[in-house]
Design a protein around this motif. Structure first.
Motif, mmCIF file in Angstrom:
data_model
loop_
_atom_site.group_PDB
_atom_site.id
_atom_site.type_symbol
_atom_site.label_atom_id
_atom_site.label_comp_id
_atom_site.label_asym_id
_atom_site.label_seq_id
_atom_site.Cartn_x
_atom_site.Cartn_y
_atom_site.Cartn_z
ATOM 1 N N VAL A 134 -6.063 4.452 4.565
ATOM 2 C CA VAL A 134 -6.234 3.706 3.402
ATOM 3 C C VAL A 134 -7.547 3.913 2.884
ATOM 4 O O VAL A 134 -8.745 3.991 3.510
ATOM 5 N N LEU A 138 0.782 -1.255 -0.140
ATOM 6 C CA LEU A 138 0.093 -0.160 0.021
ATOM 7 C C LEU A 138 0.942 1.380 0.018
ATOM 8 O O LEU A 138 0.366 2.139 -0.483
ATOM 9 N N ALA A 153 0.003 0.548 6.951
ATOM 10 C CA ALA A 153 0.318 1.313 5.626
ATOM 11 C C ALA A 153 0.433 2.847 5.819
ATOM 12 O O ALA A 153 0.480 3.685 4.780
#
Length: 350
Positions: free
Chosen positions: A141, A25, A137
């Motif tokens: 997100v 990611l 990440a």
């Protein structure tokens, strides 16, 4: 490219796989993750190129905003310019959980993520696997439902593999989701909070907490000229391949009408699907009958709606006839999805 599939549960989280998902990611790749509502297609919410990749993978119109998922309450202030008091109250009561709030966005959030809007949709999911991936990440997100745009939302990893297995980098299989309906969306960019998408957290629950809350009229009226403020407001969603018709009214009249439709279709050599409940499934002698759940346990109806719609695609039916599901708490959310899947084709009988 075939997505790597990794299985894990909230009780046994594979942190090595989580860290790998986080790296993917951070580097602009796409990872499907389980949440308590449906599976989400994750990308770095602060990377405009990643958001563009999400739209491309789903075949999703780029003016349809993405929801930014966080895993720590403190992160909210980094991506919005204002948190109204009523939004704080809802967050304290329903986060982590199936609630998305629309707030004025900070400059750090690219407009590629927000569909060109100056507001951003934010959610704090309760699923532990999702939370760990979001943290790995970097904390933000973007994750719309992990399905091809317009298809029924995915409630199992198998659904994600079916739709996006060749288009993304990784799929985390966390098993079947708990709720099965996307989050409730509440808009706080107006004076009075507005529900833009009904969900597990009902309008009544919101009113009990905040007082005045209204339902957006766009939920009832489809206008292609209106720019959507929330996912799914403008476009047909959740649709199976066969035409879907909803029949509403008293139970006996509904069963009689659906049986009439099934008999007419059978006489023409057509294969018909029927969406019923545990209480009524035995009343349909013709067609492929699938129970969506029990009216005595309405959560089961939300959990199985999208799965049943996908099952009928595999059965290759010519037409689907469904009972209406105006259950007390989540009926509004279920019917919102079912009406979109049917293109608002509904017949009333008495």
């Amino acid at each position: 490219m075939r997505a790597e599939v990794v299985r894990m549960s909230a009780e046994q989280i594979n942190m090595e796989a989580v860290e790998k998902a986080g790296r993917i990611l951070k580097e602009g790749g796409l990872v499907a993750i389980p949440t308590e509502t449906v599976y989400g297609l994750g990308g770095n919410a602060l990377d405009p190129k990643a958001s563009i990749k999400i739209y491309a993978a789903k075949g999703r119109p780029s003016d349809n905003p993405l929801i930014v998922h966080i895993a720590e309450m403190e992160k909210l202030s980094e991506i919005v310019t204002e948190i109204p008091e009523k939004a704080r109250i809802l967050a304290e009561k329903f986060w982590p959980g199936p609630l998305t709030m629309i707030l004025p966005k900070a400059d750090i959030v690219p407009k590629e993520t927000t569909g060109g809007l100056d507001s951003v949709a934010v959610r704090f999911p309760s699923d532990r696997v999702a939370q760990e991936v979001i943290r790995a990440a970097g904390g933000f997100v973007a994750a719309p439902s992990a399905n091809t745009s317009g298809r029924p939302s995915p409630t199992r990893a198998e659904h994600v593999i079916e739709d996006l297995g060749d288009a993304i980098d990784m799929i985390i299989d966390g098993g079947p989701v708990g709720i099965g309906l996307e989050s409730t969306i509440v808009d706080f960019t107006e004076d009075v909070p507005v529900v833009l998408r009904p969900g597990y957290i009902s309008l009544e629950m919101l009113k009990e907490t905040l007082g005045e809350v209204r339902m957006d009229r766009g939920l009832l009226i489809t206008d292609s000229s209106v720019r959507p403020k929330a996912p799914g407001m403008k476009y047909r969603h959740y649709a199976p391949q066969a035409d879907l018709t909803i029949v509403e009214g008293h139970e006996e009249a509904v069963v009689e009408q659906i049986n009439r439709f099934a008999a007419e279709a059978a006489a023409l050599g057509k294969k018909v699907g029927i969406i019923a409940t545990d209480e009524t499934a035995g009343k349909y002698p013709l067609g492929i009958v699938k129970s969506i759940g029990s009216r005595e346990d309405e959560d089961t109806i939300g959990q199985h709606l999208f799965e049943v719609l996908r099952d009928f695609d595999h059965c290759q039916v010519s037409a689907i006839y469904s009972e209406a599901f105006y259950t007390p708490r989540i009926g509004q959310a279920v019917m919102n999805r079912l009406l979109k899947a049917a293109g608002h084709k509904i017949i009333s009988v008495s």
